[in-house]
Design an enzyme around this catalytic site. Structure first.
Site, PDB file in Angstrom:
ATOM      1  N   ARG A 167       1.183  -5.287  -4.861  1.00 30.41           N
ATOM      2  CA  ARG A 167       1.190  -6.214  -3.978  1.00 30.41           C
ATOM      3  C   ARG A 167       1.633  -7.605  -4.402  1.00 30.41           C
ATOM      4  O   ARG A 167       1.127  -8.496  -4.340  1.00 30.41           O
ATOM      5  CB  ARG A 167      -0.228  -6.338  -3.094  1.00 30.41           C
ATOM      6  CG  ARG A 167      -0.583  -5.063  -2.434  1.00 30.41           C
ATOM      7  CD  ARG A 167      -1.638  -5.548  -1.377  1.00 30.41           C
ATOM      8  NE  ARG A 167      -2.401  -4.361  -0.654  1.00 30.41           N
ATOM      9  CZ  ARG A 167      -1.808  -3.587   0.330  1.00 30.41           C
ATOM     10  NH1 ARG A 167      -0.577  -4.205   0.880  1.00 30.41           N
ATOM     11  NH2 ARG A 167      -2.250  -2.616   0.947  1.00 30.41           N
ATOM     12  N   ASP A 218       0.746   1.525   8.768  1.00 30.64           N
ATOM     13  CA  ASP A 218       0.280   0.873  10.031  1.00 30.64           C
ATOM     14  C   ASP A 218       1.131   0.877  11.123  1.00 30.64           C
ATOM     15  O   ASP A 218       0.781   0.493  12.214  1.00 30.64           O
ATOM     16  CB  ASP A 218       0.081  -0.731   9.455  1.00 30.64           C
ATOM     17  CG  ASP A 218      -0.761  -0.843   8.424  1.00 30.64           C
ATOM     18  OD1 ASP A 218      -1.840   0.325   8.040  1.00 30.64           O
ATOM     19  OD2 ASP A 218      -0.869  -1.707   7.736  1.00 30.64           O
ATOM     20  N   GLY A 228       0.764  -0.965   0.114  1.00 34.47           N
ATOM     21  CA  GLY A 228       0.215   0.048  -0.008  1.00 34.47           C
ATOM     22  C   GLY A 228       0.829   1.186   0.112  1.00 34.47           C
ATOM     23  O   GLY A 228       1.953   1.288   0.680  1.00 34.47           O
ATOM     24  N   THR A 235       5.029   1.852   6.121  1.00 35.59           N
ATOM     25  CA  THR A 235       3.918   1.609   6.131  1.00 35.59           C
ATOM     26  C   THR A 235       2.912   2.762   6.939  1.00 35.59           C
ATOM     27  O   THR A 235       3.315   2.861   7.970  1.00 35.59           O
ATOM     28  CB  THR A 235       3.528   0.222   6.808  1.00 35.59           C
ATOM     29  OG1 THR A 235       2.208  -0.134   7.112  1.00 35.59           O
ATOM     30  CG2 THR A 235       4.494  -0.299   8.039  1.00 35.59           C
ATOM     31  N   ASP A 251       5.828  -5.150   5.849  1.00 35.06           N
ATOM     32  CA  ASP A 251       6.473  -6.876   6.281  1.00 35.06           C
ATOM     33  C   ASP A 251       6.198  -7.645   4.747  1.00 35.06           C
ATOM     34  O   ASP A 251       7.243  -8.261   4.687  1.00 35.06           O
ATOM     35  CB  ASP A 251       5.244  -7.163   6.854  1.00 35.06           C
ATOM     36  CG  ASP A 251       5.842  -8.400   7.895  1.00 35.06           C
ATOM     37  OD1 ASP A 251       6.657  -8.346   8.428  1.00 35.06           O
ATOM     38  OD2 ASP A 251       4.740  -9.465   7.897  1.00 35.06           O
ATOM     39  N   ASP A 256       3.655  -1.052  11.863  1.00 31.44           N
ATOM     40  CA  ASP A 256       3.570  -2.285  12.389  1.00 31.44           C
ATOM     41  C   ASP A 256       4.910  -3.322  12.207  1.00 31.44           C
ATOM     42  O   ASP A 256       4.769  -4.490  12.332  1.00 31.44           O
ATOM     43  CB  ASP A 256       2.377  -3.142  12.006  1.00 31.44           C
ATOM     44  CG  ASP A 256       2.346  -3.450  10.773  1.00 31.44           C
ATOM     45  OD1 ASP A 256       3.146  -2.845   9.838  1.00 31.44           O
ATOM     46  OD2 ASP A 256       1.141  -4.192  10.333  1.00 31.44           O
ATOM     47  N   ARG A 285      -4.575  -2.480   9.842  1.00 29.47           N
ATOM     48  CA  ARG A 285      -4.457  -4.070   9.770  1.00 29.47           C
ATOM     49  C   ARG A 285      -4.758  -4.602  11.330  1.00 29.47           C
ATOM     50  O   ARG A 285      -5.460  -4.066  11.741  1.00 29.47           O
ATOM     51  CB  ARG A 285      -3.307  -4.450   9.251  1.00 29.47           C
ATOM     52  CG  ARG A 285      -3.429  -4.551   7.607  1.00 29.47           C
ATOM     53  CD  ARG A 285      -2.886  -5.810   6.882  1.00 29.47           C
ATOM     54  NE  ARG A 285      -3.381  -5.992   5.811  1.00 29.47           N
ATOM     55  CZ  ARG A 285      -2.647  -5.675   4.536  1.00 29.47           C
ATOM     56  NH1 ARG A 285      -1.475  -5.447   4.865  1.00 29.47           N
ATOM     57  NH2 ARG A 285      -3.444  -5.977   3.403  1.00 29.47           N
TER      58      ARG A 285
END
Ligand code: F6P
Length: 341
Positions: A72, A128, A11, A126, A103, A130, A172
């Protein structure tokens, strides 16, 4: 080292163009040329690339999105994909490859390094936030600010209509965006995947506030939150990295809270708005620093490493440290936010 390739996968995230600018400028200082691989790993599989001459760096860090496009694509899910990636790396006369991603993208980079000793370095991207091995990823700060501004606006209309407003944010299976935006915009409840909450628990918090005279309420929920002991998905399909399409928990909560409290509720999904627009100042600077540091890792032949923010320093860490284990919100941080519920 004469030629560095760079790709952006997964993304998109605000700050990608800043990293590209950093790589272009860093490479120029090392008398190196830069080849932009288009559409993430797809471009390496299809040898789709553009030359990024030094003039491309002009003003680039201020722009959102990625001039290299993204996808992706997982080479490990394509017949002979990893071998094709390795062969095309040579066919494009590359000496090094900078992979910007989360990731999934960095997981592929790590495997290509492990399987073929491909000279690759990673950059942690990201919204996110994460990814392990770094204090933060770029893209996150802008996404949180976009979400915070949206929630501030939605509070106004929630107040006018005396409603509950449920705002679903991305992230996510990590609650970083929800926690950051919820805390920053003084949400009444913030729900994250790391800490399970039932509808009745959420309703009890809102009822307490209503009993104290509140007319409206703001609920922020992470798309990966498991309210009914399962996360809500848009459909059953998965992408080439095995991820489901999350989304719908906000709508679910809207209905359930309205029923439980007999209080009108509406929900809004912020979705990809959080990835759009221009990067924050923090992210423009961080992206540039990450890009410059990635070139240094290439120059020093630190293959299989990722640039990482530790405190205020940008250092190199092993890609194996970064991938495979999600960095989630620590319980203590959530407890701080919970004090405001
Ligand atoms: O990983 C970034 C992210 O924005 C997640 O927060 C979200 O679940 C996902 O990507 C959505 O991806 P796409 O735009 O490909 O559907």
């Amino acid at each position: 080292m004469k030629k560095i390739g760079i790709l952006t996968g997964g993304g998109d995230a605000p700050g990608l163009n800043a990293v590209i600018a950093g790589v272009i400028v860093g490479a120029k200082a090392c008398q190196c040329s830069v080849l932009g691989i288009l559409r993430g790993w797809a471009g390496l599989l299809e040898k789709e690339a553009v030359v990024l001459d030094p003039s491309r760096a002009d003003g680039l860090a201020t722009q959102g999105g990625t001039i290299l496009f993204s996808s992706r694509t997982n080479p490990y899910k394509k017949p002979n994909g990893p071998q094709i990636a390795r062969d095309n790396f040579s066919a494009l006369s590359l000496d090094a490859l900078v992979a910007c991603g989360g990731d999934d993208t960095l997981g592929v980079a790590h495997k290509l390094y492990h399987d073929f000793k491909l000279p690759v370095v990673g950059v942690p991207k990201t919204i996110d936030n994460d990814l392990s091995g770094t204090d933060r990823t770029f893209g996150f700060d802008t996404a949180v600010n976009i979400a915070m501004n949206a929630i501030d606006s939605l509070k106004v209309t929630a107040e006018s209509h005396r409603r509950i407003m449920v705002v679903e944010v991305m992230g996510r299976h990590a609650g970083w965006i929800a926690l950051g935006a919820g805390m920053a915009s003084a949400a009444d409840v913030t729900i994250i995947p790391e800490v399970k909450m039932s509808v009745s628990e959420i309703a009890a918090i809102l009822k307490r506030k209503k009993d104290l005279g509140r007319n409206s309420a703001m609920v922020v929920v992470a798309e990966g939150a498991e309210i009914a002991d399962a996360f809500v998905t848009q459909d059953k399909s998965t992408d080439s990295f095995g991820h489901v399409k999350l989304g719908g928990v906000g709508k679910y909560l809207e209905k359930e809270l309205e029923k439980a409290l007999n209080w009108e509720a509406r929900s809004v999904v912020l979705g990809r708005l959080q990835r759009g627009g221009v990067p924050s100042a923090l992210e423009r600077c961080l992206g540039i620093r990450f890009g410059l540091a990635a070139v240094c890792l290439c120059r020093d032949k630190k293959w299989g490493q990722m640039v990482s923010l530790k405190g205020n320093d940008v250092i190199g860490v092993s890609l194996s440290e970064a991938v495979g284990k999600l960095r989630t919100v620590p319980p203590a941080l959530y407890e701080e936010a919970r004090l405001f519920f």
